[in-house]
Design an enzyme around this catalytic site. Structure first.
Site, PDB file in Angstrom:
ATOM      1  N   VAL A 157     -10.887   3.160  -3.568  1.00  0.00           N
ATOM      2  CA  VAL A 157     -10.494   2.664  -4.889  1.00  0.00           C
ATOM      3  C   VAL A 157     -11.466   1.559  -5.304  1.00  0.00           C
ATOM      4  O   VAL A 157     -11.595   0.535  -4.610  1.00  0.00           O
ATOM      5  CB  VAL A 157      -9.049   2.115  -4.864  1.00  0.00           C
ATOM      6  CG1 VAL A 157      -8.681   1.521  -6.225  1.00  0.00           C
ATOM      7  CG2 VAL A 157      -8.067   3.229  -4.487  1.00  0.00           C
ATOM      8  N   ASP A 201       0.857  -1.185   0.000  1.00  0.00           N
ATOM      9  CA  ASP A 201       0.000   0.000   0.000  1.00  0.00           C
ATOM     10  C   ASP A 201       0.893   1.235   0.000  1.00  0.00           C
ATOM     11  O   ASP A 201       1.890   1.299   0.721  1.00  0.00           O
ATOM     12  CB  ASP A 201      -0.902  -0.005   1.243  1.00  0.00           C
ATOM     13  CG  ASP A 201      -2.028   1.006   1.119  1.00  0.00           C
ATOM     14  OD1 ASP A 201      -3.198   0.582   1.052  1.00  0.00           O
ATOM     15  OD2 ASP A 201      -1.746   2.223   1.094  1.00  0.00           O
ATOM     16  N   GLN A 238     -14.583   2.483   1.172  1.00  0.00           N
ATOM     17  CA  GLN A 238     -13.863   2.143  -0.067  1.00  0.00           C
ATOM     18  C   GLN A 238     -13.576   3.412  -0.858  1.00  0.00           C
ATOM     19  O   GLN A 238     -14.462   4.235  -1.089  1.00  0.00           O
ATOM     20  CB  GLN A 238     -14.699   1.169  -0.910  1.00  0.00           C
ATOM     21  CG  GLN A 238     -13.952   0.691  -2.154  1.00  0.00           C
ATOM     22  CD  GLN A 238     -14.704  -0.399  -2.915  1.00  0.00           C
ATOM     23  OE1 GLN A 238     -15.854  -0.715  -2.591  1.00  0.00           O
ATOM     24  NE2 GLN A 238     -14.067  -0.952  -3.924  1.00  0.00           N
ATOM     25  N   HIS A 288     -10.207  -5.096  -3.541  1.00  0.00           N
ATOM     26  CA  HIS A 288      -8.894  -5.343  -2.930  1.00  0.00           C
ATOM     27  C   HIS A 288      -9.082  -5.707  -1.471  1.00  0.00           C
ATOM     28  O   HIS A 288     -10.013  -5.250  -0.807  1.00  0.00           O
ATOM     29  CB  HIS A 288      -7.976  -4.118  -3.066  1.00  0.00           C
ATOM     30  CG  HIS A 288      -8.564  -2.859  -2.520  1.00  0.00           C
ATOM     31  ND1 HIS A 288      -9.471  -2.094  -3.221  1.00  0.00           N
ATOM     32  CD2 HIS A 288      -8.381  -2.228  -1.334  1.00  0.00           C
ATOM     33  CE1 HIS A 288      -9.808  -1.043  -2.489  1.00  0.00           C
ATOM     34  NE2 HIS A 288      -9.175  -1.104  -1.328  1.00  0.00           N
ATOM     35  N   ASN A 291     -12.870  -3.093   2.401  1.00  0.00           N
ATOM     36  CA  ASN A 291     -13.822  -1.995   2.505  1.00  0.00           C
ATOM     37  C   ASN A 291     -14.753  -2.040   1.293  1.00  0.00           C
ATOM     38  O   ASN A 291     -14.295  -2.219   0.167  1.00  0.00           O
ATOM     39  CB  ASN A 291     -13.084  -0.650   2.530  1.00  0.00           C
ATOM     40  CG  ASN A 291     -12.137  -0.551   3.710  1.00  0.00           C
ATOM     41  OD1 ASN A 291     -12.397  -1.118   4.769  1.00  0.00           O
ATOM     42  ND2 ASN A 291     -11.039   0.159   3.542  1.00  0.00           N
ATOM     43  N   HIS A 318      -7.102  -5.675   2.182  1.00  0.00           N
ATOM     44  CA  HIS A 318      -5.974  -5.117   2.932  1.00  0.00           C
ATOM     45  C   HIS A 318      -5.393  -6.221   3.804  1.00  0.00           C
ATOM     46  O   HIS A 318      -6.110  -6.830   4.605  1.00  0.00           O
ATOM     47  CB  HIS A 318      -6.429  -3.980   3.859  1.00  0.00           C
ATOM     48  CG  HIS A 318      -6.938  -2.784   3.126  1.00  0.00           C
ATOM     49  ND1 HIS A 318      -6.173  -1.645   2.930  1.00  0.00           N
ATOM     50  CD2 HIS A 318      -8.134  -2.510   2.547  1.00  0.00           C
ATOM     51  CE1 HIS A 318      -6.874  -0.740   2.275  1.00  0.00           C
ATOM     52  NE2 HIS A 318      -8.074  -1.240   2.039  1.00  0.00           N
TER      53      HIS A 318
HETATM   54  P1  5GP Z   1      -9.777   1.545   0.272  1.00  0.00           P
HETATM   55  O1  5GP Z   1     -10.080   2.690   1.174  1.00  0.00           O
HETATM   56  O2  5GP Z   1     -10.357   1.742  -1.119  1.00  0.00           O
HETATM   57  O3  5GP Z   1     -10.121   0.232   0.863  1.00  0.00           O
HETATM   58  O4  5GP Z   1      -8.201   1.522   0.164  1.00  0.00           O
HETATM   59  C1  5GP Z   1      -7.462   1.946  -0.933  1.00  0.00           C
HETATM   60  C2  5GP Z   1      -6.022   1.794  -0.555  1.00  0.00           C
HETATM   61  O5  5GP Z   1      -5.238   1.930  -1.721  1.00  0.00           O
HETATM   62  C3  5GP Z   1      -5.519   2.849   0.439  1.00  0.00           C
HETATM   63  O6  5GP Z   1      -4.996   2.199   1.601  1.00  0.00           O
HETATM   64  C4  5GP Z   1      -4.467   3.615  -0.341  1.00  0.00           C
HETATM   65  O7  5GP Z   1      -3.371   3.996   0.465  1.00  0.00           O
HETATM   66  C5  5GP Z   1      -4.067   2.637  -1.424  1.00  0.00           C
HETATM   67  N1  5GP Z   1      -3.667   3.254  -2.682  1.00  0.00           N
HETATM   68  C6  5GP Z   1      -4.340   4.225  -3.359  1.00  0.00           C
HETATM   69  N2  5GP Z   1      -3.718   4.515  -4.499  1.00  0.00           N
HETATM   70  C7  5GP Z   1      -2.637   3.692  -4.570  1.00  0.00           C
HETATM   71  C8  5GP Z   1      -1.599   3.526  -5.552  1.00  0.00           C
HETATM   72  O8  5GP Z   1      -1.563   4.166  -6.605  1.00  0.00           O
HETATM   73  N3  5GP Z   1      -0.649   2.600  -5.277  1.00  0.00           N
HETATM   74  C9  5GP Z   1      -0.667   1.843  -4.137  1.00  0.00           C
HETATM   75  N4  5GP Z   1       0.318   0.971  -3.978  1.00  0.00           N
HETATM   76  N5  5GP Z   1      -1.635   1.978  -3.198  1.00  0.00           N
HETATM   77  C10 5GP Z   1      -2.607   2.891  -3.423  1.00  0.00           C
END
Ligand code: 5GP
Length: 104
Positions: A92, A26, A90, A96, A83, A98
């Site tokens: 992204v 991440d 969520q 996915h 998420n 975590h």
């Molecule tokens: P969500 O809140 O959608 O469950 O988590 C998205 C996660 O993706 C976050 O923890 C954020 O730090 C990570 N993230 C967002 N953009 C990128 C990226 O371009 N590269 C990587 N490696 N992680 C990302």
């Protein structure tokens, strides 16, 4: 965005890859070990899963187990979370999981 990582069009620290699943660090880690496990095929979120995706999701979970062993956290333990949707936090919209470890 994660499709671009899977296609190697955007760089990421990749920790695991097979034909269907990718795991990478991440970019903003919230624990000493913070990896994201994704299916390479685009699925928007947990809410968009179909019965035919059961094997793919199972593979993601097994990759988590593998990562836990590799990182030396099999006994200490780790967390696997997902998420879903705006109220689930969520950000992204590519499914996915975590994988976090190293912090209680
Ligand atoms: P969500 O809140 O959608 O469950 O988590 C998205 C996660 O993706 C976050 O923890 C954020 O730090 C990570 N993230 C967002 N953009 C990128 C990226 O371009 N590269 C990587 N490696 N992680 C990302």
């Amino acid at each position: 965005m994660f499709c671009r990582i899977a296609a190697r069009q955007t760089p990421a620290d990749i920790e695991y890859e097979d034909e269907a699943v990718l795991a990478f660090k991440d970019i903003y880690p919230k624990a000493p070990v913070h990896l994201l496990i994704i299916p390479k095929r685009h699925i928007e979120s947990l809410a968009r899963l179909e019965p035919g995706d059961a094997e793919l999701v199972g593979r993601c979970v097994l990759v988590a187990r593998e990562l836990g062993e590799r990182a030396g956290y099999a006994e200490r333990g780790y967390r696997l979370s997902c998420n879903c949707g705006p109220e689930g936090g969520q950000v992204v919209y590519h499914l996915h999981f975590h994988f976090t470890a190293g912090r209680r």
